[in-house]
Design a protein around this motif. Sequence first.
Motif, PDB file in Angstrom:
ATOM      1  N   MET A   1      27.599  33.586  32.037  1.00  0.00           N
ATOM      2  CA  MET A   1      28.034  34.596  31.088  1.00  0.00           C
ATOM      3  C   MET A   1      29.562  34.708  31.151  1.00  0.00           C
ATOM      4  O   MET A   1      30.159  34.568  32.204  1.00  0.00           O
ATOM      5  N   ARG A   2      30.159  34.988  30.009  1.00  0.00           N
ATOM      6  CA  ARG A   2      31.620  35.010  29.926  1.00  0.00           C
ATOM      7  C   ARG A   2      32.116  36.448  29.875  1.00  0.00           C
ATOM      8  O   ARG A   2      31.654  37.254  29.056  1.00  0.00           O
ATOM      9  N   LEU A   3      33.064  36.773  30.746  1.00  0.00           N
ATOM     10  CA  LEU A   3      33.613  38.117  30.863  1.00  0.00           C
ATOM     11  C   LEU A   3      35.117  38.080  30.659  1.00  0.00           C
ATOM     12  O   LEU A   3      35.772  37.090  30.992  1.00  0.00           O
ATOM     13  N   LEU A   4      35.642  39.165  30.134  1.00  0.00           N
ATOM     14  CA  LEU A   4      37.091  39.341  29.996  1.00  0.00           C
ATOM     15  C   LEU A   4      37.524  40.482  30.901  1.00  0.00           C
ATOM     16  O   LEU A   4      36.958  41.576  30.859  1.00  0.00           O
ATOM     17  N   LEU A   5      38.525  40.224  31.733  1.00  0.00           N
ATOM     18  CA  LEU A   5      39.110  41.234  32.602  1.00  0.00           C
ATOM     19  C   LEU A   5      40.532  41.516  32.129  1.00  0.00           C
ATOM     20  O   LEU A   5      41.346  40.598  32.039  1.00  0.00           O
ATOM     21  N   VAL A   6      40.824  42.775  31.804  1.00  0.00           N
ATOM     22  CA  VAL A   6      42.162  43.176  31.371  1.00  0.00           C
ATOM     23  C   VAL A   6      42.703  44.119  32.439  1.00  0.00           C
ATOM     24  O   VAL A   6      42.277  45.269  32.549  1.00  0.00           O
ATOM     25  N   GLU A   7      43.637  43.627  33.237  1.00  0.00           N
ATOM     26  CA  GLU A   7      44.162  44.355  34.406  1.00  0.00           C
ATOM     27  C   GLU A   7      45.598  43.912  34.636  1.00  0.00           C
ATOM     28  O   GLU A   7      45.869  42.724  34.759  1.00  0.00           O
ATOM     29  N   ASP A   8      46.533  44.870  34.693  1.00  0.00           N
ATOM     30  CA  ASP A   8      47.948  44.502  34.830  1.00  0.00           C
ATOM     31  C   ASP A   8      48.343  44.226  36.275  1.00  0.00           C
ATOM     32  O   ASP A   8      49.377  43.619  36.521  1.00  0.00           O
ATOM     33  N   ASP A   9      47.546  44.679  37.233  1.00  0.00           N
ATOM     34  CA  ASP A   9      47.821  44.385  38.640  1.00  0.00           C
ATOM     35  C   ASP A   9      47.321  42.969  38.926  1.00  0.00           C
ATOM     36  O   ASP A   9      46.127  42.728  39.062  1.00  0.00           O
ATOM     37  N   LYS A  10      48.236  42.021  39.042  1.00  0.00           N
ATOM     38  CA  LYS A  10      47.848  40.620  39.136  1.00  0.00           C
ATOM     39  C   LYS A  10      47.074  40.322  40.422  1.00  0.00           C
ATOM     40  O   LYS A  10      46.153  39.496  40.419  1.00  0.00           O
ATOM     41  N   ILE A  11      47.437  40.969  41.523  1.00  0.00           N
ATOM     42  CA  ILE A  11      46.711  40.739  42.770  1.00  0.00           C
ATOM     43  C   ILE A  11      45.271  41.229  42.632  1.00  0.00           C
ATOM     44  O   ILE A  11      44.323  40.536  42.988  1.00  0.00           O
ATOM     45  N   LEU A  12      45.113  42.435  42.104  1.00  0.00           N
ATOM     46  CA  LEU A  12      43.772  42.991  41.926  1.00  0.00           C
ATOM     47  C   LEU A  12      42.978  42.168  40.915  1.00  0.00           C
ATOM     48  O   LEU A  12      41.784  41.916  41.103  1.00  0.00           O
ATOM     49  N   ALA A  13      43.653  41.719  39.851  1.00  0.00           N
ATOM     50  CA  ALA A  13      42.973  40.912  38.841  1.00  0.00           C
ATOM     51  C   ALA A  13      42.459  39.602  39.429  1.00  0.00           C
ATOM     52  O   ALA A  13      41.323  39.179  39.162  1.00  0.00           O
ATOM     53  N   GLN A  14      43.277  38.950  40.248  1.00  0.00           N
ATOM     54  CA  GLN A  14      42.844  37.703  40.871  1.00  0.00           C
ATOM     55  C   GLN A  14      41.716  37.940  41.866  1.00  0.00           C
ATOM     56  O   GLN A  14      40.781  37.140  41.973  1.00  0.00           O
ATOM     57  N   THR A  15      41.776  39.054  42.597  1.00  0.00           N
ATOM     58  CA  THR A  15      40.709  39.378  43.549  1.00  0.00           C
ATOM     59  C   THR A  15      39.377  39.560  42.828  1.00  0.00           C
ATOM     60  O   THR A  15      38.352  38.983  43.198  1.00  0.00           O
ATOM     61  N   ILE A  16      39.392  40.378  41.767  1.00  0.00           N
ATOM     62  CA  ILE A  16      38.154  40.610  41.005  1.00  0.00           C
ATOM     63  C   ILE A  16      37.713  39.324  40.327  1.00  0.00           C
ATOM     64  O   ILE A  16      36.525  38.981  40.320  1.00  0.00           O
ATOM     65  N   GLY A  17      38.663  38.588  39.755  1.00  0.00           N
ATOM     66  CA  GLY A  17      38.324  37.340  39.077  1.00  0.00           C
ATOM     67  C   GLY A  17      37.679  36.331  40.006  1.00  0.00           C
ATOM     68  O   GLY A  17      36.682  35.690  39.663  1.00  0.00           O
ATOM     69  N   ASN A  18      38.230  36.198  41.219  1.00  0.00           N
ATOM     70  CA  ASN A  18      37.648  35.264  42.186  1.00  0.00           C
ATOM     71  C   ASN A  18      36.242  35.694  42.591  1.00  0.00           C
ATOM     72  O   ASN A  18      35.333  34.860  42.731  1.00  0.00           O
ATOM     73  N   ALA A  19      36.052  37.002  42.797  1.00  0.00           N
ATOM     74  CA  ALA A  19      34.720  37.497  43.183  1.00  0.00           C
ATOM     75  C   ALA A  19      33.703  37.254  42.068  1.00  0.00           C
ATOM     76  O   ALA A  19      32.559  36.863  42.330  1.00  0.00           O
ATOM     77  N   LEU A  20      34.104  37.474  40.825  1.00  0.00           N
ATOM     78  CA  LEU A  20      33.195  37.240  39.697  1.00  0.00           C
ATOM     79  C   LEU A  20      32.897  35.755  39.521  1.00  0.00           C
ATOM     80  O   LEU A  20      31.759  35.373  39.206  1.00  0.00           O
ATOM     81  N   THR A  21      33.906  34.922  39.727  1.00  0.00           N
ATOM     82  CA  THR A  21      33.680  33.476  39.640  1.00  0.00           C
ATOM     83  C   THR A  21      32.697  33.016  40.705  1.00  0.00           C
ATOM     84  O   THR A  21      31.838  32.161  40.453  1.00  0.00           O
ATOM     85  N   GLU A  22      32.804  33.592  41.911  1.00  0.00           N
ATOM     86  CA  GLU A  22      31.859  33.264  42.981  1.00  0.00           C
ATOM     87  C   GLU A  22      30.425  33.586  42.573  1.00  0.00           C
ATOM     88  O   GLU A  22      29.482  32.946  43.030  1.00  0.00           O
ATOM     89  N   GLN A  23      30.262  34.591  41.706  1.00  0.00           N
ATOM     90  CA  GLN A  23      28.928  34.987  41.263  1.00  0.00           C
ATOM     91  C   GLN A  23      28.443  34.170  40.065  1.00  0.00           C
ATOM     92  O   GLN A  23      27.355  34.412  39.545  1.00  0.00           O
TER      93      GLN A  23
END
Length: 640
Positions: A1-23
């Motif tokens: 499934m494809r998700l869009l994350l809109v977050e200006d904190d790049k560190i937090l965005a990468q953390t969430i993005g990596n966790a979602l990719t792992e799933q």
Amino acid sequence: MRLLLVEDDKILAQTIGNALTEQGYIIDIAYDGEAGQDYAAIFSYDLILLDVSLPKQNGIDLCRQLRHDNFNNPILLLTAKDRSEDKVAGLDAGADDYVVKPCTIPELLARIRALLRRQGESGSPVLEWGDLQFNPSTCEVYWQDQPLSLSPKEYNLLELFLRNPKRVFSKNAILEHLWSFDDPPSEDTIRAHIKGLRRKLKAVGAKQLIETVYGLGYRLKAIPASPNAPPKQSSPESEQLSEAAEVQQEQDKQAKQEKTLAAVAQMWDQFQAPILQRLGPIEEAIAALEEQSLSPELREKAEKQAHKLAGSLGMYGLEQGSKWAREVEHWLIDKQNSTQAEVHELKTWVMQLREVIEHPPFQENKEDGVEAPSLPPLIPVQSSLRLLCVDEDMSLLSSLQEEGERWNVQVEQVGQIEEAIKRIAWPGYESPQNPSPDLILLNVAFPHPANEGLIFLRDLAEYCPQLPVLVTGEGFTFNNRIAIARLGGDALLAKPLDSTQVLQTACSLWQRYHPPAMMLLAVDDDPLILTRLEDFVTPWGIELHTLADPRLFWETLEQYRPNLIILDVEMPYINGIELCQVVRSDPTWHHVPILFLSTNRDRETIHRIYQVGADDYISKPVTEPELMTRILNRIIRSRP
């Protein structure tokens, strides 16, 4: 499934993005509201996560615009604003759910799964199509009880069809759903994945499950109706199987959550340095405060960095650090004129914040470039454990046995799987003469005929589900790790092995399978809350004693000797803050973790709660995952 994350904190965005990719999700990331709106206009998303405080266009306005543009899939707001009016504004703008930072990655993933389930045609967490069963919570696929081993893209492709069983997907539609903006494949790649998925389905008897609609694309083949088939009758046996399946599903979810937390901890190495850099403007602001020369610009910059720290640290499970960052943020917002004592308090918070970032609990302490020796398990092992090492490399044995003496672990080794089976209480074999091992260390990579090591791993999970298995080998790829996790491996260590790490991991696994007896004391004058707490903790094997009258607190405390205390704030006769002060002032009980569970959210009360020595605070209403995670973490950390 494809998700869009809109977050200006790049560190937090990468953390969430990596966790979602792992799933297994496909993730696109935008760093401001306008870019998020552009992404949503171009691509199709199954769910969108929005931060509220975004540059160029805030999350509330973007959510409202998306709904105006007929985006009907779930929208999840992710923000640090926890006031009721903020939540109302977000939900009125069209959001489906509202997550307050800091929150843990497992909680965020659970919210996303819940929204996606509600979005689908079936509310069941298990997707079914005829004899095919697909469990997104455990990443398992079965056809007539036969497991299918799929690649990540084949898995995503099958999930796409099952969540949209009547839709025909063109190659472009598949591309939009299953590949990120930065990684588009050719149409030949899509055809190859379709072909590979069909081949694996056919191998287990699921022929022509995916059909081609010429000129349009692909879809699931309709299930033929069976009007003459008699209705299925439930039986006690089938009900027992259903209950067993539910128990197994809950265990799988717990294991998956633990693996997610481990993956998040591994990401810390990548983001620790940039997170530390965020302390720079805050420390500059404190230095300017001490000289009475703090400019509005530097104050605002420090406040923004504290705000980002509060959100990002919470995602890594550093709850205390997140709370200190939140205190710093509120201080910078509220205190325009400050005394020397108040500045000293602010400085203390920042020093504690730096300490928790530089030395988080999950990171091994290092001194002069040499790793500090690990300590025995946090939860004492009462009796000697037996670890059976299944590996032809006999040089492991001496180092593991020597280290095992420190951990109260007896280590034995066999070179063949047939020998290992004889040591285990295995169905169809006579009981072993020697006591069966408590843990298995299995090398799946050394030469086995026809993947015998992986087959043995699968059989261990089926026939000996309570026997923890630590898998080892060389050169593991990501797909190898996924396959081992699906086959039942509880932990994975790549060679060369460090004997201390092996024993530490083994003991942690054993403790996970054999949690210690725990007693909680909950003090609350609301009987409904006490009943709900019992519903939460009982399935975890935790004993809970409840108390509605705080005047009986001390004698109850001495009688039951709890491992953790849960307190309400507002109670008749004696309030929770006073009870916390009493506990912290006594040498016998001052170490016991105290968790406040209250509807009271004003800043002064929360500040007072931590000032008198509370370890944690959760606002009502609370979910079981959040409460149990907090309870278990506090108890484990408090053990000597």
